[in-house]
Design an enzyme around this catalytic site. Structure first.
Site, PDB file in Angstrom:
ATOM      1  N   ASN A 168     126.889 -19.196  85.693  1.00  0.00           N
ATOM      2  CA  ASN A 168     126.602 -19.107  87.130  1.00  0.00           C
ATOM      3  C   ASN A 168     126.732 -20.457  87.828  1.00  0.00           C
ATOM      4  O   ASN A 168     127.037 -20.525  89.024  1.00  0.00           O
ATOM      5  CB  ASN A 168     125.188 -18.588  87.374  1.00  0.00           C
ATOM      6  CG  ASN A 168     124.918 -17.211  86.822  1.00  0.00           C
ATOM      7  OD1 ASN A 168     123.790 -16.878  86.479  1.00  0.00           O
ATOM      8  ND2 ASN A 168     125.948 -16.382  86.729  1.00  0.00           N
ATOM      9  N   GLN A 170     128.722 -22.852  87.981  1.00  0.00           N
ATOM     10  CA  GLN A 170     130.002 -23.318  88.534  1.00  0.00           C
ATOM     11  C   GLN A 170     130.095 -23.034  90.028  1.00  0.00           C
ATOM     12  O   GLN A 170     130.856 -23.676  90.749  1.00  0.00           O
ATOM     13  CB  GLN A 170     131.144 -22.645  87.755  1.00  0.00           C
ATOM     14  CG  GLN A 170     132.506 -22.718  88.385  1.00  0.00           C
ATOM     15  CD  GLN A 170     132.936 -21.369  88.950  1.00  0.00           C
ATOM     16  OE1 GLN A 170     132.129 -20.462  89.088  1.00  0.00           O
ATOM     17  NE2 GLN A 170     134.222 -21.253  89.259  1.00  0.00           N
ATOM     18  N   ARG A 171     129.300 -22.101  90.546  1.00  0.00           N
ATOM     19  CA  ARG A 171     129.402 -21.724  91.960  1.00  0.00           C
ATOM     20  C   ARG A 171     128.050 -21.407  92.608  1.00  0.00           C
ATOM     21  O   ARG A 171     127.926 -21.467  93.831  1.00  0.00           O
ATOM     22  CB  ARG A 171     130.315 -20.496  92.101  1.00  0.00           C
ATOM     23  CG  ARG A 171     129.742 -19.254  91.415  1.00  0.00           C
ATOM     24  CD  ARG A 171     130.798 -18.218  91.099  1.00  0.00           C
ATOM     25  NE  ARG A 171     130.225 -17.080  90.374  1.00  0.00           N
ATOM     26  CZ  ARG A 171     129.948 -17.090  89.075  1.00  0.00           C
ATOM     27  NH1 ARG A 171     130.203 -18.172  88.364  1.00  0.00           N
ATOM     28  NH2 ARG A 171     129.431 -16.039  88.493  1.00  0.00           N
ATOM     29  N   ASN A 229     129.449  -5.827  93.771  1.00  0.00           N
ATOM     30  CA  ASN A 229     129.890  -4.550  93.218  1.00  0.00           C
ATOM     31  C   ASN A 229     129.912  -3.498  94.322  1.00  0.00           C
ATOM     32  O   ASN A 229     129.175  -3.580  95.303  1.00  0.00           O
ATOM     33  CB  ASN A 229     128.995  -4.107  92.067  1.00  0.00           C
ATOM     34  CG  ASN A 229     127.566  -3.863  92.515  1.00  0.00           C
ATOM     35  OD1 ASN A 229     127.232  -2.765  92.981  1.00  0.00           O
ATOM     36  ND2 ASN A 229     126.708  -4.865  92.395  1.00  0.00           N
ATOM     37  N   CYS A 286     134.554 -10.585  89.410  1.00  0.00           N
ATOM     38  CA  CYS A 286     134.709 -12.035  89.241  1.00  0.00           C
ATOM     39  C   CYS A 286     134.554 -12.433  87.779  1.00  0.00           C
ATOM     40  O   CYS A 286     135.120 -13.422  87.340  1.00  0.00           O
ATOM     41  CB  CYS A 286     133.690 -12.771  90.109  1.00  0.00           C
ATOM     42  SG  CYS A 286     134.057 -12.685  91.878  1.00  0.00           S
ATOM     43  N   CYS A 438     139.312  -6.467  74.629  1.00  0.00           N
ATOM     44  CA  CYS A 438     139.425  -7.353  75.788  1.00  0.00           C
ATOM     45  C   CYS A 438     138.129  -8.147  75.867  1.00  0.00           C
ATOM     46  O   CYS A 438     137.563  -8.482  74.819  1.00  0.00           O
ATOM     47  CB  CYS A 438     139.706  -6.559  77.071  1.00  0.00           C
ATOM     48  SG  CYS A 438     138.401  -5.420  77.532  1.00  0.00           S
TER      49      CYS A 438
END
Length: 480
Positions: A168, A170-171, A229, A286, A438
């Site tokens: 979290n 990072q922004r 969302n 994101c 994935c």
């Protein structure tokens, strides 16, 4: 004809605390009809049962008493000013509202606002009296709540139920490294009060749902949507429409941002613009697609600016307009939006009159449930590890993007991004045991569905993806 109607202090509580309302009409009566149509609660205080102005209310047109002109039939022209003047002497005493005052410290704190004629003491009082609810204390919630607190918004509510994670930071600039593992509400509350100890912070540590949204939102003047969302976004929109609240919208993805103000009483709502959400998985989150760290700062600051304009009653809010921002090109576009007369929640004949099941509406059940429901075979990361240890003849297919593969990978895996899979089928053996993964299992479920439809009958999805592998098998594999 556009006419500016000045509302007296005693009646501003019925017009969202606005001092001036701009309306259209050819006569004084038409303008007053437009005013009471927009603000229904005001009507009984202006108009009697006979449809005429109450005797304790007078209206002046450019300082002239209309009762001595042609009354309600008095024509108006562009730029005219109507002044509503009620009697304020006598009558039954109403409970006195405590006057909003400022300490010397607050005056110094807000001095750069106070010397602006557009804000001044009157505007700063509106900010102090305002109650704003922010949905989320994450990427968008961080900058917008910081700026609202610094601006002096008196009561800020925050809805969030998550904890701070290292990814979290990072922004989500409201949180610090020391806050990792703590509830976001706890971290956000401490930071906002550190910025401005004179305000009030109300926290709602719940997942916003159809069962609690109306009760939470009704206690606030403005809602600022910082969600990530679609179910919550549609929930917030519908609740705001039903309660008549403005919804300051913002969204971000990679390098792109969007900002608008959805207010059904004055323009379109979110459903007018996007009547349906995209199919699950079409628009990556994101967490899967990424976001430039500074982008939430740009969009969140714009949301804060729109909120302050709404509170103070200045400028031109983005009602009926959508701003698009491209950080890569440093490009801005402003698009005009139209209200949908057939909108199911704010149209002429709404079909949505109460909150619905938004998970059902957006068809989101969680990627693992979605895969199971579709009959897609799965394997757990524990079973995958056992097969790798036995050195079974298996082919591990990674369908993430190259950037993700560069961060971490499973031993012996082969990368073919999901978008390239159709054109690279020739690289796969249709008879092989293909175990597809994935990040968390969603994209790989799509890949398995495609592969089995193309004749690869032994393709199996690795449930939970590499995130589950890192959590339950090998913690040395980085998470992102």
């Amino acid at each position: 004809m556009k006419v500016r109607v000045h509302v007296p202090t005693a009646l501003r509580q019925y017009v969202e605390k606005k001092e001036v309302v701009e309306l259209e009409g050819a006569t004084v009566g038409a303008v007053l009809d437009a005013l009471t149509s927009r603000y229904a609660a005001l009507k009984k205080h202006l108009i009697g049962d006979d449809g005429k102005l109450r005797h304790f209310v007078n209206v002046f047109l450019n300082d002239a008493d209309i009762r001595h002109l042609q009354g309600a039939q008095t024509p108006v022209k562009d730029g005219d000013v109507l002044l509503i003047v009620p009697s304020i002497a006598g009558g039954n005493a109403a409970p006195a509202k405590e006057e909003t005052t400022f300490s010397a410290e607050e005056i110094k704190r807000y001095s750069r606002h106070l010397i602006m004629p557009e804000v001044g003491m009157a505007g700063q009082k509106k900010l102090k009296e305002a109650r704003v609810l922010t949905i989320g204390a994450g990427g968008l919630g961080s900058p917008l709540s910081l700026y609202l607190a610094a601006a002096g918004v008196g009561t800020i509510g925050i809805v969030d139920f998550d904890v701070v994670e290292l990814s979290n930071l990072q922004r989500q600039i409201i949180h610090s490294t020391d806050a990792v593992g703590k509830p976001k509400l706890e971290s956000a509350r401490a930071r906002l009060l550190d910025v401005n100890p004179t305000i009030k912070i109300q926290t709602h540590e719940v997942r916003l749902s159809s069962h609690n949204a109306l009760d939470i939102i009704k206690g606030y003047d403005i809602v600022v949507d910082g969600t990530d969302n679609f179910p919550t976004r549609y929930l917030v929109n519908d609740a705001c429409v039903l309660l008549g609240k403005p919804n300051v919208y913002g969204s971000i993805f990679r390098f792109d941002g969007q900002v608008s103000v959805f207010w059904a009483e004055r323009g379109p709502c979110y459903r007018c613009v996007y009547s349906e959400p995209p199919p699950p998985g079409l628009v990556p989150s994101c967490a899967e697609g990424g976001v430039l760290g500074v982008l939430p700062g740009v969009v969140g600051a714009l949301q804060a600016a729109e909120t302050i304009k709404l509170i103070v009653g200045i400028g031109e809010p983005l009602i009926g307009q959508l701003v698009l921002f491209d950080a890569l090109k440093m490009g801005w576009r402003k698009l005009a939006l139209r209200k949908d007369p057939d909108c199911p929640v704010c149209g002429a004949k709404p079909s949505i009159k109460t909150l619905i099941d938004y998970e059902e509406f957006c068809s989101i059940r969680g990627e693992e449930k979605k895969a199971t429901a579709a009959g897609i075979p799965e394997i757990s990361v524990e079973d995958l590890k056992a097969r790798m240890d036995r050195k079974d003849d298996i082919f591990i297919l990674d369908v993430r993007e190259q950037e993700e593969y560069d961060i971490c990978r499973l031993p012996g895996s082969t990368l073919i991004p999901l978008g390239q899979l159709p054109e690279r089928l020739h690289e796969l053996d249709s008879a092989a045991d293909i175990l597809v993964h994935c990040k968390m299992g969603g994209r790989s479920a799509k890949a398995v569905e495609f592969l089995r439809g193309a004749g690869f009958k032994n393709a199996v999805n690795v449930a939970g993806g590499i995130a589950a592998w890192s959590e339950r098998i090998d913690p040395s594999v980085p998470t992102y």
